[in-house]
Design an enzyme around this catalytic site. Structure first.
Site, PDB file in Angstrom:
ATOM      1  N   TYR A 108      40.013  32.269  44.357  1.00 47.99           N
ATOM      2  CA  TYR A 108      40.720  32.977  43.283  1.00 47.99           C
ATOM      3  C   TYR A 108      42.116  33.398  43.757  1.00 47.99           C
ATOM      4  CZ  TYR A 108      41.614  36.758  39.884  1.00 47.99           C
ATOM      5  OH  TYR A 108      42.161  37.581  38.921  1.00 47.99           O
TER       6      TYR A 108
ATOM      7  N   THR B  48      37.655  46.370  34.485  1.00 47.64           N
ATOM      8  CA  THR B  48      37.454  45.403  33.405  1.00 47.64           C
ATOM      9  C   THR B  48      36.079  44.756  33.539  1.00 47.64           C
ATOM     10  OG1 THR B  48      38.320  43.531  34.673  1.00 47.64           O
ATOM     11  CG2 THR B  48      39.930  44.866  33.442  1.00 47.64           C
TER      12      THR B  48
END
Length: 322
Positions: free
Chosen positions: A201, A234
């Site tokens: 990532y 989130t």
């Protein structure tokens, strides 16, 4: 030196990327920067059904903008759209169901969108962190397909539409994690060695910084920027990084705080007074490399990244149905 980069990044993160870092930085914000009416301007936000994407779409809708939500899950997206309309009173919210990890789907969507809509601002927010190596139906590693190739194809496909408009902008939501990665063009799909989803990532997020810098050089009449939202609470963080979330949950930024710089880059006149191609955090351009870190890459590697992504892009365009 990777231990050094990781340690410096994490210590820096504890200081700057958390909620207290945002609260400190926001003391220097000018509220007038984002107190603007953007009625008549069109914004496309990917990954807009939750988290930073939804918070961004909501703030733009609140200011009168026409907002195109690009989401993968239709059911969740419909709920998000309804909530945005209810909260803002803005009816100009449009929904498009697209899987950003599917290059053919992106091409098909972009070609249709170009024929039916105008676009002033593209916000590349959709992303994923898959912790085990997983291939898409096209044989692409999932993180690369979504974070890098998907971002590349959507942006390049919509550039002709953006070129038609005054004050066109492209904002890509990256991550401070990219600071621990040097661009690696020899293994874009992470097929070699041990697979570490967090580092894959981070590599994708480094690639997004390079993409932004390259686009800024090539397209002078569009303002490109890439940003780090800080560490925000989130759904994606909770699901992809459960250990990190448990350790940091009381210090994480809200979704709105994470989205603040995205909104600022998308709507403020101050943002475009700064050069195109910069990396931002809390409304300020910041370095793309840590001090003493050997993460700089030669120009030929950056050019190679663009060449390989273009080859992928054209391959999937030529086989797109319709």
């Amino acid at each position: 030196m990777s231990w050094y980069r990781n340690t410096v990044w994490f210590v820096k993160g504890l200081r700057e990327y958390t909620r207290s870092g945002y609260e400190s930085a926001s003391k220097h914000f000018n509220p007038a920067d984002v107190e603007v009416n953007v009625a008549g301007r069109s914004f496309l936000v990917t990954g807009a059904n939750s988290g930073i994407g939804k918070a961004t779409a909501t703030e733009i809708a609140r200011r009168g903008g026409t907002v195109h939500l690009v989401c993968r899950n239709e059911e969740r997206a419909e709920v998000a759209k309804g909530e945005i309309v209810t909260e803002t009173g803005n009816q100009n919210i449009f929904l498009h169901i697209v899987d950003i990890s599917n290059p053919r789907e992106i091409w098909k969507f972009a070609e249709k969108f170009k024929n039916e809509h105008k676009l002033n601002v593209l916000i590349n927010n959709a992303g994923c962190m898959v912790n085990n190596r997983e291939l898409t139906g096209d044989g692409l590693e999932k993180n690369f397909a979504t974070n890098t190739l998907g971002t590349y194809i959507l942006t390049t496909a919509l550039l002709p539409l953006l070129e038609k408009e005054a004050d066109a902008r492209v904002i890509t939501v990256s991550s401070g994690g990219m600071l621990v990665q040097k661009l690696n063009v020899s293994d874009l799909q992470s097929g070699n060695g041990t697979f570490d989803g967090t580092m894959v990532y981070a590599q994708n997020k480094r690639q997004q910084v390079v993409l932004t810098e390259q686009w800024a050089k090539a397209h002078r009449n569009i303002h490109f920027s890439v940003m780090h939202p800080g560490w925000a609470d989130t759904p994606a963080v909770r699901s992809a990084m459960p250990d990190f979330y448990q350790k940091m949950k009381n210090s994480l930024r809200t979704e709105a705080q994470g989205a603040d710089t995205v909104v600022w880059l998308a709507i403020s006149s101050e943002a475009t007074k700064l050069p195109s191609g910069l990396f931002f955090q809390d409304r300020q351009p910041v370095p793309t490399h840590l001090p003493l870190a050997s993460t700089h890459s030669p120009p030929e590697d950056e050019e190679k990244l663009m060449e390989v992504l273009e080859e992928f892009s054209q391959k999937f365009k030529s086989t797109s149905p319709g």
